[in-house]
Design an enzyme around this catalytic site. Structure first.
Site, PDB file in Angstrom:
ATOM      1  N   SER A 257       0.811  -1.210   0.000  1.00  0.00           N
ATOM      2  CA  SER A 257       0.000   0.000   0.000  1.00  0.00           C
ATOM      3  C   SER A 257       0.842   1.255   0.000  1.00  0.00           C
ATOM      4  CB  SER A 257      -0.868   0.006   1.259  1.00  0.00           C
ATOM      5  OG  SER A 257      -0.047   0.219   2.391  1.00  0.00           O
ATOM      6  N   ASP A 395       0.678 -10.476  11.421  1.00  0.00           N
ATOM      7  CA  ASP A 395       1.887  -9.788  10.930  1.00  0.00           C
ATOM      8  C   ASP A 395       2.367  -8.854  12.036  1.00  0.00           C
ATOM      9  OD1 ASP A 395       3.948  -9.051   9.248  1.00  0.00           O
ATOM     10  OD2 ASP A 395       2.762  -7.639   8.083  1.00  0.00           O
TER      11      ASP A 395
HETATM   12  P1  ATP Z   1       4.438  -2.368   4.913  1.00  0.00           P
HETATM   13  O1  ATP Z   1       4.492  -3.221   3.695  1.00  0.00           O
HETATM   14  O2  ATP Z   1       5.563  -1.391   5.034  1.00  0.00           O
HETATM   15  O3  ATP Z   1       4.147  -3.147   6.152  1.00  0.00           O
HETATM   16  P2  ATP Z   1       1.748  -1.801   4.532  1.00  0.00           P
HETATM   17  O4  ATP Z   1       1.439  -1.660   3.097  1.00  0.00           O
HETATM   18  O5  ATP Z   1       1.482  -3.089   5.174  1.00  0.00           O
HETATM   19  O6  ATP Z   1       3.222  -1.398   4.719  1.00  0.00           O
HETATM   20  P3  ATP Z   1       0.878  -0.312   6.847  1.00  0.00           P
HETATM   21  O7  ATP Z   1       1.837  -1.105   7.635  1.00  0.00           O
HETATM   22  O8  ATP Z   1      -0.541  -0.341   7.267  1.00  0.00           O
HETATM   23  O9  ATP Z   1       0.970  -0.633   5.292  1.00  0.00           O
HETATM   24  O10 ATP Z   1       1.338   1.198   6.840  1.00  0.00           O
HETATM   25  C1  ATP Z   1       2.615   1.566   6.439  1.00  0.00           C
HETATM   26  C2  ATP Z   1       3.106   2.756   7.235  1.00  0.00           C
HETATM   27  O11 ATP Z   1       2.223   3.845   7.060  1.00  0.00           O
HETATM   28  C3  ATP Z   1       3.164   2.529   8.719  1.00  0.00           C
HETATM   29  O12 ATP Z   1       4.389   2.012   9.128  1.00  0.00           O
HETATM   30  C4  ATP Z   1       2.942   3.914   9.288  1.00  0.00           C
HETATM   31  O13 ATP Z   1       4.152   4.627   9.344  1.00  0.00           O
HETATM   32  C5  ATP Z   1       2.064   4.559   8.257  1.00  0.00           C
HETATM   33  N1  ATP Z   1       0.642   4.473   8.664  1.00  0.00           N
HETATM   34  C6  ATP Z   1      -0.252   3.526   8.349  1.00  0.00           C
HETATM   35  N2  ATP Z   1      -1.455   3.777   8.906  1.00  0.00           N
HETATM   36  C7  ATP Z   1      -1.302   4.926   9.588  1.00  0.00           C
HETATM   37  C8  ATP Z   1      -2.181   5.734  10.386  1.00  0.00           C
HETATM   38  N3  ATP Z   1      -3.453   5.392  10.587  1.00  0.00           N
HETATM   39  N4  ATP Z   1      -1.684   6.848  10.931  1.00  0.00           N
HETATM   40  C9  ATP Z   1      -0.399   7.211  10.738  1.00  0.00           C
HETATM   41  N5  ATP Z   1       0.465   6.507  10.000  1.00  0.00           N
HETATM   42  C10 ATP Z   1       0.031   5.380   9.431  1.00  0.00           C
HETATM   43 MN    MN Z   2       3.045  -2.700   7.740  1.00  0.00          MN
END
Ligand code: ATP
Ligand code: MN
Length: 510
Positions: A257, A395
């Site tokens: 994402s 995770d």
């Molecule tokens: P990754 O592959 O890096 O794990 P991901 O696609 O799984 O990313 P998330 O882990 O949900 O996505 O979010 C990635 C990053 O975005 C988080 O580490 C955080 O820094 C930021 N983030 C996500 N949701 C929020 C939120 N609600 N408020 C502030 N920051 C957020």
């Molecule tokens: Mn993540």
């Protein structure tokens, strides 16, 4: 959209331009441009994520700062504004006309923006979801009202009405492949005749086939871009409808994402946090392929999985994250609060302040005392998640927990599953291993090893004193559950049922 010539605001003063800092404005053209997509792609590749949060370029998308130097864009914006005001006036007149009368007459057919367009409905797409009620049921698209008698029998509108039909056709263009540039007809009051629509549709399909054949490689790279034209339009609509005030910039570019920061706007019957995070699930399938097992075996989604096309599966991830977040929030565990879900875009409250996201546990430099507090919070969080939410994070690690206002906040729950998922206990054991390792390294002497933590969380007393046997026992337990499902079509009652009303009724064999 075609590139539109940009004329400097100085030479073309406009009432919509913000005179103070024209140079740093971010234009609609830019938002819609391939350059921006390329920039995002580059950012992604260079892994410079968080530094970009407060880019000096000003807001990423803002209703007030849209470049007005293009006549075309300006015309569209004015048309939208005009339509909005016209409809508001119509609504007032309708109210006045009907007064307290028991029988009311709808002026809906006279609206500039037809409700079906406003709701962005289209036949094969999930629409705006009412995130306050049952998230499993996509809100049914507002049906085109049966056009019976309107007014005093003079004006009869049928569903074949040229205008209504034309508008619907324009809206349906959104279903074409993202690569097929449909222009901005969707936001204009453009009416396409059936003939033109069908011709365009045919063209879109043949173009899609052609480019799939000729540019196989290129196709993959365009699909990589998260903020594709469709997503940009979705974001634009959120700003235009006032749900969000501005979209300020990218907070993170992850594997699955891209997360943006946005300033909250307003919605009629729902409060929107001042700071929001927008998680845009990538519309590329590469990453999601290896995650099939999380969703395919999740019985909550099982029936739907097989019938879905790839686009919809990605939306299902977003939906799953929303659903899980709601459950977690309901249990009182600190986590982002869901604002709304649209297709593969999830808007939630922002964890952090002034556009700066709170650090993850990995990034936060916690002292020993704080680490200890964090450990106990995580422990009770894991238990609560298991007992009250009937979920396993799947995770969980220092990367998916944030440290904000002296508390640990849980994020990234799209892959979370119920403990009875065929691999649920394995996922939980892996979570325990991550948590245990992290806090042991941080010097929290109270931290038990993974097996002990697993037993504390589940209350299942698995006695094995080494990892291999422990894993074997976990797998055996999962197998018992699976066999039970095979035989009875139901799950064993290892786990407590919660009163969560968010999903379809869950079946427990008590
Ligand atoms: P990754 O592959 O890096 O794990 P991901 O696609 O799984 O990313 P998330 O882990 O949900 O996505 O979010 C990635 C990053 O975005 C988080 O580490 C955080 O820094 C930021 N983030 C996500 N949701 C929020 C939120 N609600 N408020 C502030 N920051 C957020
Ligand atoms: Mn993540």
């Amino acid at each position: 959209m075609d590139q539109v010539g940009i004329i400097a605001p100085e030479t073309r003063p406009s009432p919509w331009g913000v005179a103070a800092k024209p140079a740093v404005q971010c234009s609609l053209v830019e938002v819609m441009s391939e350059e921006l997509a390329r920039k995002l792609q580059l950012e992604e590749e260079s892994h410079v994520f968080t530094e970009e949060v407060l880019s000096e370029d000003g807001p990423f998308l803002n209703a007030d700062n849209i470049d007005t130097s293009s006549d075309e864009v300006l015309a569209q914006m004015l048309q939208m504004q005009f339509d909005k005001e016209y409809d508001a006036q119509l609504l007032r007149e309708e109210k006045k006309f009907n007064g307290d009368s028991k029988v009311s007459i709808s002026f809906e057919n006279y609206r500039k923006v037809h409700p079906s367009e406003e709701n962005d409905s289209s036949e094969d797409e999930v629409d705006w979801q009412d995130t306050r009620h049952d998230p499993y049921k996509a809100v049914k698209p507002t049906p085109t009202p049966k056009k019976g008698f309107v007014g005093k029998g003079k004006d009869i509108t049928t569903k074949h009405d040229e205008v209504v039909c034309g508008r619907k056709n324009t809206a349906r263009m959104e279903n074409f492949a993202p690569e097929f540039q449909v222009g901005d007809g969707i936001v204009m009051d453009l009416k396409l005749s059936n003939q033109v629509f069908n011709a365009l549709k045919q063209h879109s399909i043949s173009e899609q086939r052609k480019s799939a054949r000729l540019h196989d490689k290129k196709e993959v790279s365009t699909a990589e871009k998260v903020v594709d034209p469709k997503t940009r339009l979705l974001l634009y609509k959120m700003v235009n409808s006032g749900v969000l005030e501005t979209i300020n910039g990218c907070v993170s570019t992850g594997k699955e994402s891209v997360v943006f920061h946005a300033s909250g706007g307003s919605m009629e019957d729902q409060e929107i946090p001042a700071e929001c995070a927008i998680k845009v699930f990538k519309t590329t399938l590469n990453e999601f392929k290896n995650r099939d097992k999380y969703i395919k075996d999740d019985y909550r989604f099982k029936d739907r999985f097989s019938k879905l096309n790839p686009r919809k599966i990605i939306r299902m991830w977003a939906e799953k994250e929303m659903h899980n977040l709601k459950r977690i929030h309901k249990a009182g565990i600190p986590c982002p609060e869901v604002v709304l879900l649209k297709k593969h875009v999830l808007v939630m409250s922002f964890i952090g302040k002034d556009q700066i996201p709170a650090p993850t546990l990995k990034e936060a430099k916690l002292g020993l005392e704080e680490s200890k507090q964090a450990y106990y919070q995580v422990l009770s969080m894991m238990k609560q998640l298991y007992d009250q939410c009937n979920l396993v994070h799947a995770d969980l690690s220092e990367y998916n927990m944030m440290w904000h206002e002296g508390k640990v906040w849980l994020i990234d729950v799209s892959q979370s599953v119920e403990p009875t998922h065929p691999h649920g206990l394995e996922f939980l054991y892996r979570d325990c291993r991550n948590v245990s390792q992290f806090f042991q390294k941080a010097g929290v002497s109270e931290t038990p090893h993974a097996r002990e933590l697993f037993n504390i969380v589940t209350g299942l007393n698995i006695a094995s004193d080494n990892q291999v046997d422990f894993m074997a026992e976990i797998e055996a337990l999962e197998k018992v559950n699976e066999d039970h499902v095979q035989m009875h079509g139901k799950k064993v009652s290892l786990y407590q049922e919660d009163d969560d009303d968010d999903g379809p009724p869950r079946i427990y064999d008590k």
